[in-house]
Design a protein around this motif. Structure first.
Motif, mmCIF file in Angstrom:
data_model
loop_
_atom_site.group_PDB
_atom_site.id
_atom_site.type_symbol
_atom_site.label_atom_id
_atom_site.label_comp_id
_atom_site.label_asym_id
_atom_site.label_seq_id
_atom_site.Cartn_x
_atom_site.Cartn_y
_atom_site.Cartn_z
ATOM 1 N N ARG A 28 9.955 28.968 6.183
ATOM 2 C CA ARG A 28 10.992 28.141 5.551
ATOM 3 C C ARG A 28 10.456 26.886 4.883
ATOM 4 N NH1 ARG A 28 16.472 29.526 6.183
ATOM 5 N NH2 ARG A 28 16.469 31.624 7.039
ATOM 6 N N PHE A 29 9.401 26.281 5.479
ATOM 7 C CA PHE A 29 8.922 24.997 4.958
ATOM 8 C C PHE A 29 7.466 25.055 4.486
ATOM 9 C CE2 PHE A 29 12.551 24.013 7.600
ATOM 10 C CZ PHE A 29 13.194 22.984 6.930
ATOM 11 N N GLY A 30 6.838 26.222 4.671
ATOM 12 C CA GLY A 30 5.447 26.371 4.230
ATOM 13 C C GLY A 30 4.459 25.601 5.085
ATOM 14 N N ASP A 31 4.859 25.229 6.308
ATOM 15 C CA ASP A 31 3.990 24.427 7.172
ATOM 16 C C ASP A 31 4.442 24.664 8.624
ATOM 17 O OD1 ASP A 31 2.730 22.408 8.604
ATOM 18 O OD2 ASP A 31 2.936 20.935 6.990
ATOM 19 N N PRO A 32 3.563 25.228 9.470
ATOM 20 C CA PRO A 32 4.001 25.575 10.825
ATOM 21 C C PRO A 32 3.971 24.409 11.806
ATOM 22 C CG PRO A 32 1.726 26.271 10.481
ATOM 23 C CD PRO A 32 2.183 25.656 9.185
ATOM 24 N N ASP A 33 3.437 23.255 11.380
ATOM 25 C CA ASP A 33 3.177 22.180 12.355
ATOM 26 C C ASP A 33 4.112 20.983 12.229
ATOM 27 O OD1 ASP A 33 1.040 23.548 13.519
ATOM 28 O OD2 ASP A 33 -0.256 22.970 11.835
ATOM 29 N N LEU A 34 5.325 21.219 11.781
ATOM 30 C CA LEU A 34 6.255 20.099 11.618
ATOM 31 C C LEU A 34 7.060 19.895 12.907
ATOM 32 C CD1 LEU A 34 7.569 21.200 8.099
ATOM 33 C CD2 LEU A 34 5.812 19.469 8.587
ATOM 34 N N VAL A 343 11.898 12.263 -1.670
ATOM 35 C CA VAL A 343 12.297 12.316 -0.252
ATOM 36 C C VAL A 343 11.691 13.524 0.470
ATOM 37 C CG1 VAL A 343 14.306 12.688 1.264
ATOM 38 C CG2 VAL A 343 14.351 10.888 -0.443
ATOM 39 N N LYS A 344 11.609 14.642 -0.213
ATOM 40 C CA LYS A 344 11.067 15.846 0.416
ATOM 41 C C LYS A 344 9.586 15.636 0.782
ATOM 42 C CE LYS A 344 12.967 20.309 -0.332
ATOM 43 N NZ LYS A 344 13.529 21.200 -1.292
ATOM 44 N N ASP A 345 8.841 15.154 -0.168
ATOM 45 C CA ASP A 345 7.416 14.918 0.078
ATOM 46 C C ASP A 345 7.242 13.891 1.208
ATOM 47 O OD1 ASP A 345 4.543 14.925 -0.557
ATOM 48 O OD2 ASP A 345 4.959 12.853 -1.186
ATOM 49 N N PHE A 346 8.040 12.831 1.150
ATOM 50 C CA PHE A 346 7.957 11.784 2.177
ATOM 51 C C PHE A 346 8.257 12.373 3.560
ATOM 52 C CE2 PHE A 346 10.170 8.729 4.868
ATOM 53 C CZ PHE A 346 9.298 7.647 4.870
ATOM 54 N N THR A 347 9.343 13.125 3.653
ATOM 55 C CA THR A 347 9.813 13.594 4.962
ATOM 56 C C THR A 347 8.865 14.650 5.539
ATOM 57 O OG1 THR A 347 12.046 13.253 4.126
ATOM 58 C CG2 THR A 347 11.846 14.498 6.152
ATOM 59 N N GLN A 348 8.507 15.576 4.683
ATOM 60 C CA GLN A 348 7.712 16.690 5.189
ATOM 61 C C GLN A 348 6.210 16.355 5.266
ATOM 62 O OE1 GLN A 348 8.885 20.557 3.863
ATOM 63 N NE2 GLN A 348 6.806 21.385 4.073
ATOM 64 N N ASN A 349 5.668 15.827 4.184
ATOM 65 C CA ASN A 349 4.209 15.648 4.151
ATOM 66 C C ASN A 349 3.752 14.358 4.834
ATOM 67 O OD1 ASN A 349 4.097 18.081 2.813
ATOM 68 N ND2 ASN A 349 4.303 17.102 0.808
ATOM 69 N N LYS A 350 4.554 13.309 4.715
ATOM 70 C CA LYS A 350 4.123 12.048 5.349
ATOM 71 C C LYS A 350 4.650 11.962 6.795
ATOM 72 C CE LYS A 350 3.138 9.155 1.426
ATOM 73 N NZ LYS A 350 3.934 9.437 0.200
ATOM 74 N N LYS A 389 7.098 4.023 10.195
ATOM 75 C CA LYS A 389 5.688 3.767 9.838
ATOM 76 C C LYS A 389 5.446 4.043 8.335
ATOM 77 C CE LYS A 389 2.419 6.756 10.815
ATOM 78 N NZ LYS A 389 2.000 7.791 11.715
ATOM 79 N N ASN A 390 5.977 5.157 7.886
ATOM 80 C CA ASN A 390 5.717 5.533 6.486
ATOM 81 C C ASN A 390 6.543 4.727 5.498
ATOM 82 O OD1 ASN A 390 3.651 7.751 6.407
ATOM 83 N ND2 ASN A 390 5.017 8.499 8.010
ATOM 84 N N ILE A 391 7.689 4.247 5.924
ATOM 85 C CA ILE A 391 8.447 3.353 5.040
ATOM 86 C C ILE A 391 7.700 2.028 4.907
ATOM 87 C CG2 ILE A 391 10.507 1.867 5.065
ATOM 88 C CD1 ILE A 391 12.124 4.411 5.486
ATOM 89 N N LYS A 392 7.171 1.559 6.008
ATOM 90 C CA LYS A 392 6.416 0.279 5.970
ATOM 91 C C LYS A 392 5.183 0.398 5.067
ATOM 92 C CE LYS A 392 8.216 -2.050 9.922
ATOM 93 N NZ LYS A 392 8.266 -2.122 11.372
ATOM 94 N N ALA A 393 4.638 1.626 4.994
ATOM 95 C CA ALA A 393 3.418 1.833 4.194
ATOM 96 C C ALA A 393 3.710 2.051 2.714
ATOM 97 C CB ALA A 393 2.656 3.022 4.763
ATOM 98 N N LEU A 394 4.972 2.075 2.333
ATOM 99 C CA LEU A 394 5.294 2.388 0.924
ATOM 100 C C LEU A 394 4.826 1.277 -0.010
ATOM 101 C CD1 LEU A 394 8.935 3.805 1.254
ATOM 102 C CD2 LEU A 394 6.925 5.080 0.512
#
Ligand SMILES: Cc1ncc(COP(=O)(O)O)c(C=O)c1O
Length: 394
Positions: A28-34, A343-350, A389-394
């Motif tokens: 579904r998301f192309g990544d098994p470790d989420l 948002v997708k990249d942020f949520t899934q990848n970051k 954490k990732n919002i602070k790093a934006l």
């Protein structure tokens, strides 16, 4: 049982159990470790009474065609009466292998190709699909979003019905993902408009038992003393309440004999007659013995919700949180920090999260995410810490 005790007793790792939420992450998301916080089921074993009843049934060893016993109806009606003040009758009941499949049937049974069917958006995406996949015209009436809280614009609702000659309205009560437990006055207004314009109402009340705040859930069938019960189909199920979605056992309640006859005529064409014995066995045990388990599960959801609100307010105060009156599905507007396209990249990848994305629920909602809180606090904590954490790093 408090939240901590509930988690200690019932939390389980679901990886490797053919779970859509965990084992289909790659597909579904192309990544098994989420961290999986999307599809609406829980990381909790259901109540012991259900497991015992199913084990006993399994030991019997025969899984032939089944018949719904009176004890089943009694268990369900008692639950409905005690928890929602509504006592359906046996004649009014039909069964389906899930609520979504029933929505597809209603679209076919009560409208013709090209007819208009209305939904209040944002709303659970299969509502959109049930209309579009069957070649009907989808009419979306946007809910009004005021600082995250959703309400209905009645004038627009009525105008959309009249302008599009709407035949069927699919209501979500409580509303996923708007988190609303509709008040009796809100339901009265909406159901009244539908009645005035001969619009049949399907009320999806699958989340009826997941009430996190102090609002009372009111079945549409008893609004203002049952004033709209003759223009209504209610669908509900034990699946969200007791974490039984994979057992495919849901309820259709139709009080009006003419509407019921029309439904039965349609059901014949798809030969919808069978019930799932394991689903029935589980639900009967849950409705008779699952109350304490549900209270425990709700206490975990409430604590998770309070944690998210408090932590986001401190760490990422511009995320708009939709108040969660009902359902365990939290709706967050990320647009103050992020371009909707990112948002997708942020949520899934970051942040390493699998969530439901806003645009699945309505075209205006790109930039929102939906988080499932019916899970262990450790996942919620990790998710929120990663977001901050990732919002602070934006
Ligand atoms: C409003 C609503 N209806 C129906 C469903 C799914 O129902 P079922 O699994 O019985 O098809 C969900 C699941 O999240 C839901 O939120």
């Amino acid at each position: 049982m408090n939240a901590e005790q509930f988690c200690a007793k019932y939390a389980v790792d679901r990886m490797g159990t053919s779970s859509l939420k965990w084992d289909a992450l790659q597909v579904r998301f192309g990544d098994p470790d989420l961290i999986s916080m999307w599809v609406a089921d829980m990381e909790f074993r259901t109540c012991d009474a259900v497991i015992e009843a199913m084990t006993e049934r399994a030991r019997h060893g025969v899984f032939g065609y089944s018949f719904v016993p009176d004890e089943y109806y009694e268990a369900f009606f008692n639950w409905e009466e005690k928890h929602h003040g509504y006592r359906p009758q046996k004649d009014w009941m039909r069964f389906s292998t899930g609520v979504v499949v029933a929505l597809y049937w209603f679209v076919n049974a009560f409208t013709k190709p090209g007819d208009s069917v209305m939904i209040l958006t944002p709303v659970y995406y299969p509502f959109h699909n049930a209309v579009k996949d069957n070649g009907r015209k989808l009419v979306t009436c946007e809910l009004t979003n005021t600082d995250g809280r959703y309400t209905i614009d009645y004038e627009k609702f009525e105008k959309d019905i009249v302008d599009n000659d709407v035949k069927l309205f699919i209501q979500c009560s409580p509303h996923n993902p708007a988190g609303r437990v509709w008040t009796e006055d809100e339901l009265d207004t909406v159901l009244g408009i539908c009645k005035r314009h001969n619009v049949l109402v399907v009320s999806d009340e699958i989340h009826q038992d997941i009430i996190l705040g102090d609002k009372k859930q009111i079945p549409s069938a008893i609004v203002k003393g049952g004033k709209y019960a003759d223009n209504l189909i209610t669908v509900t199920a034990p699946s969200k309440t007791f974490n039984l979605a994979g057992l495919l056992n849901s309820h259709i309640i139709i009080e009006n004999p003419e509407i019921r006859a029309q439904y039965d005529n349609y059901a014949k064409t798809v030969n919808q007659t069978e019930v799932n014995i394991m689903g029935l066995t589980a639900a009967q045990a849950a409705y008779t013995q699952g109350e304490d388990w549900l209270e425990g599960a709700l206490s975990v959801m409430r604590e998770n919700y309070e944690y998210v609100c408090k932590t986001l307010k401190e760490g990422a105060p511009k995320i708009v949180i939709t108040p969660l009156e009902g359902t365990y599905l939290m709706w967050l507007d990320m647009r103050a920090y992020l371009d909707p396209d990112s948002v997708k990249d942020f949520t899934q990848n970051k942040c390493r999260l699998a969530v439901d994305y806003g645009e699945w629920f309505g075209s205006q909602c790109k930039g929102f995410i939906r988080l499932n809180l019916a899970t262990e606090p450790k996942y919620v904590k990790a998710a929120i810490e990663n977001i901050i954490k990732n919002i602070k790093a934006l």
